[in-house]
Enzyme design. Sequence first.
Site, PDB file in Angstrom:
ATOM      1  N   SER A 153     -23.804  26.484  20.593  1.00 16.90           N
ATOM      2  CA  SER A 153     -22.432  25.569  20.908  1.00 16.90           C
ATOM      3  C   SER A 153     -21.065  26.008  22.300  1.00 16.90           C
ATOM      4  O   SER A 153     -20.637  25.100  22.447  1.00 16.90           O
ATOM      5  CB  SER A 153     -21.094  25.641  19.603  1.00 16.90           C
ATOM      6  OG  SER A 153     -20.725  26.986  19.058  1.00 16.90           O
TER       7      SER A 153
ATOM      8  N   SER B  45     -24.509  30.599  19.192  1.00 13.60           N
ATOM      9  CA  SER B  45     -23.641  29.785  20.135  1.00 13.60           C
ATOM     10  C   SER B  45     -24.121  30.324  21.637  1.00 13.60           C
ATOM     11  O   SER B  45     -23.655  30.084  22.372  1.00 13.60           O
ATOM     12  CB  SER B  45     -22.764  29.522  19.644  1.00 13.60           C
ATOM     13  OG  SER B  45     -22.592  28.173  18.659  1.00 13.60           O
TER      14      SER B  45
ATOM     15  N   LYS C  39     -14.420  29.531  26.774  1.00 12.05           N
ATOM     16  CA  LYS C  39     -14.855  28.332  25.573  1.00 12.05           C
ATOM     17  C   LYS C  39     -13.284  27.875  25.228  1.00 12.05           C
ATOM     18  O   LYS C  39     -12.505  28.315  24.926  1.00 12.05           O
ATOM     19  CB  LYS C  39     -15.610  29.765  25.120  1.00 12.05           C
ATOM     20  CG  LYS C  39     -16.062  28.205  23.741  1.00 12.05           C
ATOM     21  CD  LYS C  39     -17.336  28.779  22.784  1.00 12.05           C
ATOM     22  CE  LYS C  39     -17.272  27.985  21.908  1.00 12.05           C
ATOM     23  NZ  LYS C  39     -18.748  28.873  20.876  1.00 12.05           N
TER      24      LYS C  39
HETATM   25  N1  GLN Z   1     -26.100  26.027  15.869  1.00 10.44           N
HETATM   26  C1  GLN Z   1     -25.423  26.772  15.595  1.00 10.44           C
HETATM   27  C2  GLN Z   1     -24.633  25.957  14.565  1.00 10.44           C
HETATM   28  O1  GLN Z   1     -24.845  25.031  14.990  1.00 10.44           O
HETATM   29  C3  GLN Z   1     -24.949  27.948  15.502  1.00 10.44           C
HETATM   30  C4  GLN Z   1     -23.324  27.580  16.441  1.00 10.44           C
HETATM   31  C5  GLN Z   1     -22.741  29.088  16.706  1.00 10.44           C
HETATM   32  O2  GLN Z   1     -23.300  29.850  16.371  1.00 10.44           O
HETATM   33  N2  GLN Z   1     -21.488  29.055  16.675  1.00 10.44           N
HETATM   34  O3  GLN Z   1     -24.641  26.808  13.679  1.00 10.44           O
END
Ligand code: GLN
Length: 493
Positions: free
Chosen positions: A159, A183, A84
Amino acid sequence: MSIIANRPLHALGVCDQVAALDAGEVSSVELTQHCLDRIKQHDGSLNSLICSDASAALAAAAAADANRQSGDSAPLTGVPLVHKDIFCTIELPTTCGSRMLESYVSPYEASVVSRLASAGMVTLGKANMDEFAMGSSNENSFFGAVENPWKRTAVPGGSSGGSAALVAARLAPAATATDTGGSIRQPAAFCGVTGIKPTYGRVSRYGMIAFASSFDQGGVIAASADDCAAVLHAMSGHDPRDATSSPEDVPDWPGALAKGGGLSGLRIGVPEEFFADGLDEGVAVAVRAGLAEMEASGATLVPISLAKQSLGISAYYIVAPAEASSNLSRFDGVRFGHRCDNPVDLADLYERSRAEGFGAEVQRRILIGAYVLSAGFYDAYYKKAQQVRQLIASEFDEAFQSVDLIAGPTTPTVAFDRGAKSDDPVSMYLNDLYTVSANLCGLPALSMPCGFDQDLPVGLQLIGRAFDEERLLRAANHFQQITDWHTRMPEVA
Ligand code: GLN
């Protein structure tokens, strides 16, 4: 017996690839070339990678083959993977999905990257992601949206949408990912693959660009639980360069899975709140069918209540932005990344560099974070959210007195179409309804495919006690021995 048999190389997961390499049926150069060919062929439309470096990957693969030949190999020597783009790498740029870091090359490497390289893995490139890991659809990436390989108009989740999409499309057998509020698990669910977020502190955050430091945790996405176990084992462990890294020993998860064993005696708590309003019927049906399979294998399903669960989203979307507003203050146009043209003074330099460098969602989070931390609102929002966080943690502690694992859906719906929620941040945030609690409490959690709804994959989430990744992985591995959802691959034409 041949490991590869009649299967195409991309149908081999991490463990199969290790076995095939060990048996001399394939070389790392062949595996790596196969991934690079698939990336070239399919990633133009998927957009799951931000960058890749074929010659560096092939050189690393050739070195891996040489190490194997000379008997100097580590557990994963020669297996390709994608990182990532939140993990700092020296050879490749690290953008975090942002214009702010569009051309940033880190002078140092994330511990996760060094550990997986020491374990012998070959880096193919960097995966697309929501900007600074903020999002649930990958539509917030400066480098463009990622397509879901199961349905090209749908989002892959976020994400870590690039990581999940590329594993689902079998462009690589595994990808690193991070999970601050879901995410790893939410995109794994949307793309029909397996993803694990370990206990907070298990995986070093050194060199992992910070979003919300008390939640951020690295992990892995792969096709199956045993593949996740192999990679997670190689990336876990104490790191003196991360002050929150845990000194706990890392158990031999791959060894534990190899021993097998069923689910008898396992007590799985099923919270009624995970099946309440907001959950799509088709998702509920697939998850309940998955739970029934586990029960038929000897697990006991225990109805429980986690009444505070519904407060998780509100608490998360106060504390995480608060931490983000502080973490992202370092991007000032002076030390890192984007700098505006011709600033008239220092304030103009800060303001325009940040306005140009950050996208809309990141700016929204910074504003929310600054607001909830401001003198007049700190007690009403930030402090209260931290208290709620404690209440949710106590509720989990209590539940884990009587059950070994907690199970339910990973997400309320299957993957939605691009654009469907981008104008409505609150409906986007509700994707994380079932995932944020594990992050608020630092607990390990995993998502694995358990069926389909509207021809799109459904994820079943398992949450465990702190540092009990082993039970999660064993339960998932057993489930994957009696079902074949994790072997389903989308057609990527
Ligand atoms: N969807 C969540 C957010 O937007 C989690 C993102 C994540 O786990 N990095 O904060």
